[in-house]
Scaffold this active site. Sequence first.
Site, short mmCIF file in Angstrom:
data_model
loop_
_atom_site.label_atom_id
_atom_site.label_comp_id
_atom_site.label_asym_id
_atom_site.label_seq_id
_atom_site.Cartn_x
_atom_site.Cartn_y
_atom_site.Cartn_z
N GLN A 89 0.85 -1.20 0.00
CA GLN A 89 0.00 0.00 0.00
C GLN A 89 0.88 1.25 0.00
O GLN A 89 0.35 2.36 -0.03
CB GLN A 89 -0.90 0.01 1.23
CG GLN A 89 -1.89 -1.15 1.26
CD GLN A 89 -2.63 -1.22 2.58
OE1 GLN A 89 -2.13 -1.75 3.56
NE2 GLN A 89 -3.82 -0.66 2.62
N VAL A 125 3.52 4.06 -1.32
CA VAL A 125 3.74 4.71 -2.61
C VAL A 125 5.22 5.03 -2.84
O VAL A 125 5.58 5.61 -3.85
CB VAL A 125 2.90 6.01 -2.73
CG1 VAL A 125 1.41 5.67 -2.66
CG2 VAL A 125 3.26 7.03 -1.66
N HIS A 152 -1.55 1.35 -4.24
CA HIS A 152 -1.94 2.75 -4.12
C HIS A 152 -1.09 3.65 -5.01
O HIS A 152 -0.99 4.85 -4.79
CB HIS A 152 -1.86 3.22 -2.66
CG HIS A 152 -2.86 2.53 -1.77
ND1 HIS A 152 -2.87 2.67 -0.41
CD2 HIS A 152 -3.88 1.69 -2.06
CE1 HIS A 152 -3.87 1.95 0.11
NE2 HIS A 152 -4.47 1.33 -0.88
N CYS A 155 -3.77 14.76 -19.94
CA CYS A 155 -3.71 13.75 -21.01
C CYS A 155 -3.24 12.39 -20.48
O CYS A 155 -3.19 11.43 -21.25
CB CYS A 155 -2.84 14.22 -22.17
SG CYS A 155 -1.07 14.19 -21.82
N SER A 199 -2.58 -1.11 8.64
CA SER A 199 -3.69 -0.89 9.57
C SER A 199 -4.88 -1.77 9.20
O SER A 199 -5.77 -2.00 10.02
CB SER A 199 -4.11 0.58 9.54
OG SER A 199 -4.61 0.90 8.26
N PRO A 208 3.64 -4.19 15.31
CA PRO A 208 3.73 -3.92 16.75
C PRO A 208 2.37 -3.56 17.35
O PRO A 208 2.18 -3.70 18.56
CB PRO A 208 4.71 -2.75 16.85
CG PRO A 208 4.98 -2.28 15.47
CD PRO A 208 4.38 -3.23 14.49
ZN ZN Z 1 -0.52 16.23 -21.03
#
Ligand code: ZN
Length: 257
Positions: free
Chosen positions: A107, A109, A125, A136, A203, A227
């Site tokens: 999850q 990034v 994610h 675009c 989580s 933990p």
């Molecule tokens: Zn563009």
Amino acid sequence: MPEAALPAPPLGLLEALRSARRPLVLTGAGMSAESGIATFRGGEDSLWSRFDPTQLATADAFDADPALVWAWYRWRMAKLRMSQPHAGHAALAALARLRPGLVLATQNVDDLHERAGGRGVLHLHGEIAATRCRRCDRPQAIEIDPAWAERPQLRAAPPACAVCGGPLRPGVVWFGESPPARALRAAIGAAQVADLVLVVGTSGLVYPAAGLPAAAPASVPRYEINPEPSALSAAMDGLWRAQAGVALPRLVELLAQ
Ligand SMILES: [Zn+2]
């Protein structure tokens, strides 16, 4: 303060891992937090701390005030670039070499798994640095400047798309957006054929990622390394209340014995 002793792994985890050929590992914010990256939901003293992240991390927020949202993301990009993977990231990469059928879904990034040697990581994610055009949708890489973290500014206009001039956006999945279809499909497919599910530092609150352990067949053993108790703890066969950066290297060490 002395470090708490590492408890023994939960009953059955080592045996399950020994025989596993297609383990699915799901990592969440706790994994990155051990590299010093504030969890998305955790508070942090920053220029943006008076903003609710759930209000910044939406397409509407970006469209309404691109400079505010872009400045926040480029600050986070620069901080991520300056952080380092920990022993847990390296241990998962080692585990994937020992178990070539392992699938790693995250999850997170950031690219800490990749920088520790992880390959084929499924980013449910998105990836913050995989910038693309808001208009675009063409991917366009940018140079990440450490100054964005060292001397952050509250506002900064996003770079313009080289093709259409539209604003570039971070490669994350915003609230209200769908996860990358290919990564999600691959993760669900991996769960359906998994022979072990290991959940690390999540989580368990954010779906569809949090639904992956339940997508595995009912007979498949499920374990959690965290933990803290999570929303997934009750559905686990065993819990290891430990830091990923300590527990995962220990697991690989025990597996090698
Ligand atoms: Zn563009």
